[in-house]
Design a protein around this motif. Sequence first.
Motif: not given
Length: 108
Positions: A24-47
């Motif tokens: 019941g969760s979606t994990y999100l690995f990295g991303a392009w942040g608002p400053s235009g560079v990749p992120s090292s964050n890992v997020w969990k979205y619980t539906h």
Amino acid sequence: TWSAATTIPSSLVGGRSSPVVDGGSTYLFGAWGPSGVPSSNVWKYTHSTDAFTSVGSLQQAKSDAATAVISPGNLIAVGGVDGAGTSLNSCDRVVGGVVSACANYPYT
């Protein structure tokens, strides 16, 4: 019926995150942040609760990684690109909600 969900964390605003669904969760690995560079964050979205929680950090900031569920609660993110567009051979995993490095794969 569609309805508005919670606001995404700012480090995901630029897109190109690497998602994987586990139960019941979606994990999100990295991303392009608002400053235009990749992120090292890992997020969990619980539906069920419509909430994001920070799980930890990747060993290296990246976007566009390949992700998979190895088994329930055991996730992997391989490769991706850094802020300069360089392909990465790093490997990160989430096991039991904890982010750690795994063996890097070789390029040929």
